[in-house]
Design a protein around this motif. Sequence first.
Motif, PDB file in Angstrom:
ATOM      1  N   ARG A 177      27.569  48.279 -34.590  1.00 41.76           N
ATOM      2  CA  ARG A 177      26.371  48.631 -33.827  1.00 41.76           C
ATOM      3  C   ARG A 177      26.684  49.897 -33.054  1.00 41.76           C
ATOM      4  O   ARG A 177      27.855  50.208 -32.814  1.00 41.76           O
ATOM      5  N   VAL A 178      25.661  50.655 -32.707  1.00 39.30           N
ATOM      6  CA  VAL A 178      25.891  51.846 -31.884  1.00 39.30           C
ATOM      7  C   VAL A 178      26.505  51.378 -30.567  1.00 39.30           C
ATOM      8  O   VAL A 178      26.028  50.437 -29.945  1.00 39.30           O
ATOM      9  N   LEU A 207      24.400  54.788 -36.358  1.00 39.17           N
ATOM     10  CA  LEU A 207      24.345  53.743 -37.383  1.00 39.17           C
ATOM     11  C   LEU A 207      22.908  53.644 -37.873  1.00 39.17           C
ATOM     12  O   LEU A 207      22.047  53.093 -37.194  1.00 39.17           O
ATOM     13  N   VAL A 208      22.656  54.232 -39.043  1.00 39.00           N
ATOM     14  CA  VAL A 208      21.325  54.228 -39.648  1.00 39.00           C
ATOM     15  C   VAL A 208      21.490  53.773 -41.100  1.00 39.00           C
ATOM     16  O   VAL A 208      21.636  54.591 -42.006  1.00 39.00           O
ATOM     17  N   PRO A 209      21.513  52.441 -41.327  1.00 45.62           N
ATOM     18  CA  PRO A 209      21.728  51.945 -42.694  1.00 45.62           C
ATOM     19  C   PRO A 209      20.594  52.342 -43.634  1.00 45.62           C
ATOM     20  O   PRO A 209      19.445  52.306 -43.218  1.00 45.62           O
ATOM     21  N   PHE A 254      26.521  56.940 -40.779  1.00 49.20           N
ATOM     22  CA  PHE A 254      27.510  56.165 -40.035  1.00 49.20           C
ATOM     23  C   PHE A 254      28.447  57.175 -39.381  1.00 49.20           C
ATOM     24  O   PHE A 254      29.032  58.017 -40.064  1.00 49.20           O
ATOM     25  N   ALA A 255      28.543  57.124 -38.047  1.00 49.60           N
ATOM     26  CA  ALA A 255      29.403  58.062 -37.334  1.00 49.60           C
ATOM     27  C   ALA A 255      30.144  57.334 -36.231  1.00 49.60           C
ATOM     28  O   ALA A 255      29.642  56.366 -35.656  1.00 49.60           O
ATOM     29  N   PHE A 256      31.351  57.837 -35.962  1.00 47.64           N
ATOM     30  CA  PHE A 256      32.143  57.259 -34.883  1.00 47.64           C
ATOM     31  C   PHE A 256      33.108  58.305 -34.349  1.00 47.64           C
ATOM     32  O   PHE A 256      33.381  59.311 -35.004  1.00 47.64           O
ATOM     33  N   THR A 257      33.577  58.064 -33.124  1.00 52.07           N
ATOM     34  CA  THR A 257      34.595  58.921 -32.538  1.00 52.07           C
ATOM     35  C   THR A 257      35.891  58.131 -32.448  1.00 52.07           C
ATOM     36  O   THR A 257      35.884  56.947 -32.107  1.00 52.07           O
TER      37      THR A 257
END
Length: 140
Positions: free
Chosen positions: A51-52, A73-75, A79-82
């Motif tokens: 989840r964001v 998070l857009v299924p 998908f992005a993360f740090t």
Amino acid sequence: MTDALSPAGDRWQLRFERRLAHPPEKVWRAITEAQHLNRWYPFTAAAIDLRVGGRILFRDEEGTELHAEITELVPPKAFAFTEHDEETGVHELRLELEPDAEGCRLIFTHTFADDTWAAQTETGWQHCLDALTRAVEQVG
């Protein structure tokens, strides 16, 4: 296949583009589910709170932990993360999936502060993305 290093403000960005012969929904599972992510990502995902704002706990071969936070998070599109690394700082990673007639196009970007290790990182990601191509085949 497109790979490029370029400035991104006061940071640097590696950008990779790959065409995959699978629909975005199948590739999405390979990039967001731990059992599939662990087949291609350079660290083992020990836990994912998908989840964001959710956390990802990664471990390397020596057991060193690396913490990440999901920022997008857009299924089944983005998908992005740090990642927060004590030695190299904050790394922003983003995977975007665009459907096309033969499956989808993956656009992977890695943004970071120092380009002194960019060539080594680029080579590493090329190997990881090759492994992702194989990992998608194993998604049910």
